[in-house]
Design an enzyme around this catalytic site. Structure first.
Site, PDB file in Angstrom:
ATOM      1  N   ASP A   1       0.854  -1.187   0.000  1.00  0.00           N
ATOM      2  CA  ASP A   1       0.000   0.000   0.000  1.00  0.00           C
ATOM      3  C   ASP A   1       0.897   1.246   0.000  1.00  0.00           C
ATOM      4  OD1 ASP A   1      -3.087   0.751   0.942  1.00  0.00           O
ATOM      5  OD2 ASP A   1      -1.582   2.214   1.586  1.00  0.00           O
ATOM      6  N   ILE A   2       0.559   2.211  -0.873  1.00  0.00           N
ATOM      7  CA  ILE A   2       1.362   3.438  -0.938  1.00  0.00           C
ATOM      8  C   ILE A   2       1.074   4.267   0.323  1.00  0.00           C
ATOM      9  CG2 ILE A   2       1.855   5.532  -2.268  1.00  0.00           C
ATOM     10  CD1 ILE A   2       0.838   4.095  -4.760  1.00  0.00           C
TER      11      ILE A   2
ATOM     12  N   GLU B   1      -4.929   2.088  -4.085  1.00  0.00           N
ATOM     13  CA  GLU B   1      -3.459   2.095  -4.040  1.00  0.00           C
ATOM     14  C   GLU B   1      -2.990   0.860  -3.299  1.00  0.00           C
ATOM     15  OE1 GLU B   1      -5.006   2.823  -1.018  1.00  0.00           O
ATOM     16  OE2 GLU B   1      -3.279   3.968  -0.261  1.00  0.00           O
TER      17      GLU B   1
HETATM   18  N1  LIG Z   1      -5.058   9.250  -8.187  1.00  0.00           N
HETATM   19  C1  LIG Z   1      -5.773   8.218  -7.755  1.00  0.00           C
HETATM   20  N2  LIG Z   1      -6.194   8.146  -6.472  1.00  0.00           N
HETATM   21  C2  LIG Z   1      -6.888   7.089  -6.061  1.00  0.00           C
HETATM   22  C3  LIG Z   1      -7.222   6.036  -6.929  1.00  0.00           C
HETATM   23  N3  LIG Z   1      -7.937   5.119  -6.224  1.00  0.00           N
HETATM   24  C4  LIG Z   1      -8.029   5.580  -4.963  1.00  0.00           C
HETATM   25  N4  LIG Z   1      -7.376   6.754  -4.852  1.00  0.00           N
HETATM   26  C5  LIG Z   1      -7.221   7.603  -3.677  1.00  0.00           C
HETATM   27  O1  LIG Z   1      -6.353   6.949  -2.764  1.00  0.00           O
HETATM   28  C6  LIG Z   1      -6.516   7.555  -1.484  1.00  0.00           C
HETATM   29  C7  LIG Z   1      -6.366   6.504  -0.400  1.00  0.00           C
HETATM   30  O2  LIG Z   1      -6.232   7.167   0.788  1.00  0.00           O
HETATM   31  P1  LIG Z   1      -6.298   6.484   2.220  1.00  0.00           P
HETATM   32  O3  LIG Z   1      -6.928   5.129   2.098  1.00  0.00           O
HETATM   33  O4  LIG Z   1      -6.911   7.447   3.149  1.00  0.00           O
HETATM   34  O5  LIG Z   1      -4.847   6.203   2.613  1.00  0.00           O
HETATM   35  P2  LIG Z   1      -3.460   6.973   2.471  1.00  0.00           P
HETATM   36  O6  LIG Z   1      -3.627   8.440   2.278  1.00  0.00           O
HETATM   37  O7  LIG Z   1      -2.675   6.259   1.440  1.00  0.00           O
HETATM   38  O8  LIG Z   1      -2.813   6.757   3.868  1.00  0.00           O
HETATM   39  P3  LIG Z   1      -2.182   5.447   4.467  1.00  0.00           P
HETATM   40  O9  LIG Z   1      -2.616   4.264   3.643  1.00  0.00           O
HETATM   41  O10 LIG Z   1      -2.738   5.368   5.850  1.00  0.00           O
HETATM   42  O11 LIG Z   1      -0.707   5.636   4.443  1.00  0.00           O
HETATM   43  C8  LIG Z   1      -7.870   8.235  -1.507  1.00  0.00           C
HETATM   44  O12 LIG Z   1      -7.667   9.620  -1.484  1.00  0.00           O
HETATM   45  C9  LIG Z   1      -8.475   7.826  -2.864  1.00  0.00           C
HETATM   46  O13 LIG Z   1      -9.224   8.855  -3.450  1.00  0.00           O
HETATM   47  C10 LIG Z   1      -6.814   6.139  -8.301  1.00  0.00           C
HETATM   48  O14 LIG Z   1      -7.059   5.261  -9.142  1.00  0.00           O
HETATM   49  N5  LIG Z   1      -6.083   7.230  -8.657  1.00  0.00           N
END
Ligand SMILES: Nc1nc2c(ncn2[C@@H]2O[C@H](COP(=O)(O)OP(=O)(O)OP(=O)(O)O)[C@@H](O)[C@H]2O)c(=O)[nH]1
Length: 434
Positions: free
Chosen positions: A308-309, A350
């Site tokens: 996970d990013i 992600e």
């Molecule tokens: N650009 C982009 N964003 C995406 C995509 N799918 C999901 N996201 C975004 O990914 C983000 C995931 O955020 P969170 O699950 O809160 O987690 P995080 O900010 O990575 O924080 P941690 O996982 O706790 O480190 C959300 O803002 C979604 O809108 C995509 O295909 N493209």
């Protein structure tokens, strides 16, 4: 498992250049428009035979197909065809009129097909022919017929469509060939043959090869009206009664190959993540479960890595969604390079997974840690206008959870997810395994 690198059916890119020899400017520009709308197809247009001869003699690019008007100001039907065929290039003939003698002449001269210049439909037909013939260069067919003359005609008709044919008179031998030559996509089978009937031959093939992957066309001159149904019920995709014209043969073969392409394309779309080209959640859980069960049967356990990013939302918020997408693609392509032999998928926004089977635990932990460190140390390039931390490049980090288990992919997923949660809780940018 699907081969993620085999996307040729998905791409509408024609290898090489299509040469259009046509003196009516309106028609040639309409043809170029339709070819470009339907395919990625570089074209060279010549209005005279003399111009075409110059292009043929001097072109630095491979001309993969020629679409030739037959009534040019400086050349007869046969001169145009000869000039192109002298370079080994397949010809699609365009004609404003149709007559039986012209048809016979064109078929004698070995053109792929002739098209009447009537309407937009004709242009679309040309585009589909161009696509088909260039794709046919990769197609292998198996032909089984105990008649030498039938084999010769079918081989000749297939060669004209640029399909490679393997021919045999013996259906038992044909079954063996099918086992060896894994890339055969089309089988053409006669019915009345020694050792085995065509219907029995089809039945045998269908025990191992599905209709969606291997097309079978029955061919027979039998007067038995029920034979077509017998062929189709035993698993043939189609039937051509003998005697048949070249045109009918071409259309049937083309339709069956198009159907296989469509099925492949549908499968590709339903199993693949559109953004990254990795497998999607659906494919991962379907085929991953099979791998996990196979490993359990062999008394082996599988390992699952969930990646996970970190703080991905911040990347979106700070740089925009497009840059977020770039980060996702960067991670996906790096995963493909690091884990080429494993089942890799994007299962959520992600969130990515890697299923390891038949690998040692030490190898898995080492490679996951190398991957984490590589991502941390390798910033990816941003588009020009986007500000970032180092010279237009942006770094990301990932957290990884890894768990082992056998038999149940969902349980394995739960365990790996828990490790991922622990990695996040412990400060991110780390691997937690257990
Ligand atoms: N650009 C982009 N964003 C995406 C995509 N799918 C999901 N996201 C975004 O990914 C983000 C995931 O955020 P969170 O699950 O809160 O987690 P995080 O900010 O990575 O924080 P941690 O996982 O706790 O480190 C959300 O803002 C979604 O809108 C995509 O295909 N493209």
């Amino acid at each position: 498992m699907l081969n993620q690198n085999e996307h040729s059916f998905h791409s509408k890119t024609i290898p090489g250049v299509a040469l259009i020899i046509e003196d009516q400017k309106t028609f040639s520009s309409m043809l170029v428009t339709v070819l470009n709308a339907k395919l990625t197809c570089p074209t060279v247009v010549c209005a005279t035979l003399a111009e075409a001869k110059l292009v043929l003699a001097n072109s630095h690019e491979v001309i993969s197909i020629a679409i030739c008007d037959l009534t040019l100001p400086d050349g007869s039907n046969e001169e145009v065809i000869d000039a192109v065929q002298a370079h080994g290039i397949p010809v699609i003939a365009l004609t404003g009129t149709f007559s039986e003698p012209l048809r016979n002449l064109l078929l004698r001269r070995g053109v792929v097909d002739y098209v009447l210049k009537r309407s937009l439909n004709s242009l679309e037909y040309v585009a589909s022919l161009v696509e088909r013939v260039t794709r046919n260069l990769q197609i292998k067919a198996l032909v089984v017929d105990d008649s030498e003359s039938s084999l010769t005609i079918i081989r000749h008709y297939l060669a004209r469509q640029k399909i490679t044919a393997i021919c045999t008179k013996n259906p038992v031998e044909a079954l063996a060939i099918l086992e060896q030559e894994k890339d055969i996509q089309l089988v053409l089978s006669d019915h009345e043959m020694p050792h085995m009937s065509g219907v029995e031959f089809v039945t045998q093939i269908r025990k191992k090869h599905r209709k969606e992957k291997l097309a079978i066309i029955g061919i027979s001159g039998s007067a038995d009206k029920t034979l077509v149904a017998h062929f189709l019920k035993s698993g043939a995709n189609d039937f051509i009664p003998k005697p048949f014209s070249y045109e009918e043969f071409l259309c049937r073969v083309t339709q069956n190959l198009q159907m296989l392409d469509l099925i492949k394309e549908t499968l590709y779309v339903s199993n693949t993540d559109y953004l990254t080209g990795l497998y999607n959640r659906r494919y991962f859980f379907e085929s991953g479960q099979v791998l996990v069960q196979e490993a359990a049967t062999a008394n082996q356990c599988c390992y699952l890595g969930v990646i996970d990013i970190d703080h991905f939302k911040r990347i979106n918020d700070q740089f925009g969604h497009d840059v977020g997408d770039l980060a996702i693609c960067f991670l996906a392509h790096t995963m493909q390079a690091f884990f080429a032999r494993e089942l890799v998928a994007r299962i959520g926004g992600e969130e990515f997974v890697i299923l390891f089977h038949g690998r040692e635990q030490n190898y898995i932990l080492d490679v996951l840690e190398q991957f984490r460190s590589h991502i941390e140390k390798t910033p990816f390039q941003l588009p020009g206008a986007v500000p970032a931390n180092h010279n237009g490049r942006l770094s990301i980090t990932v957290s990884i959870g890894c768990a082992s288990g056998n038999g149940d992919l969902h349980a394995l997923m739960k365990a790996a997810d828990l490790r991922l949660y622990q990695a996040k809780e412990a400060g991110r940018n780390r691997l937690v395994a257990g």
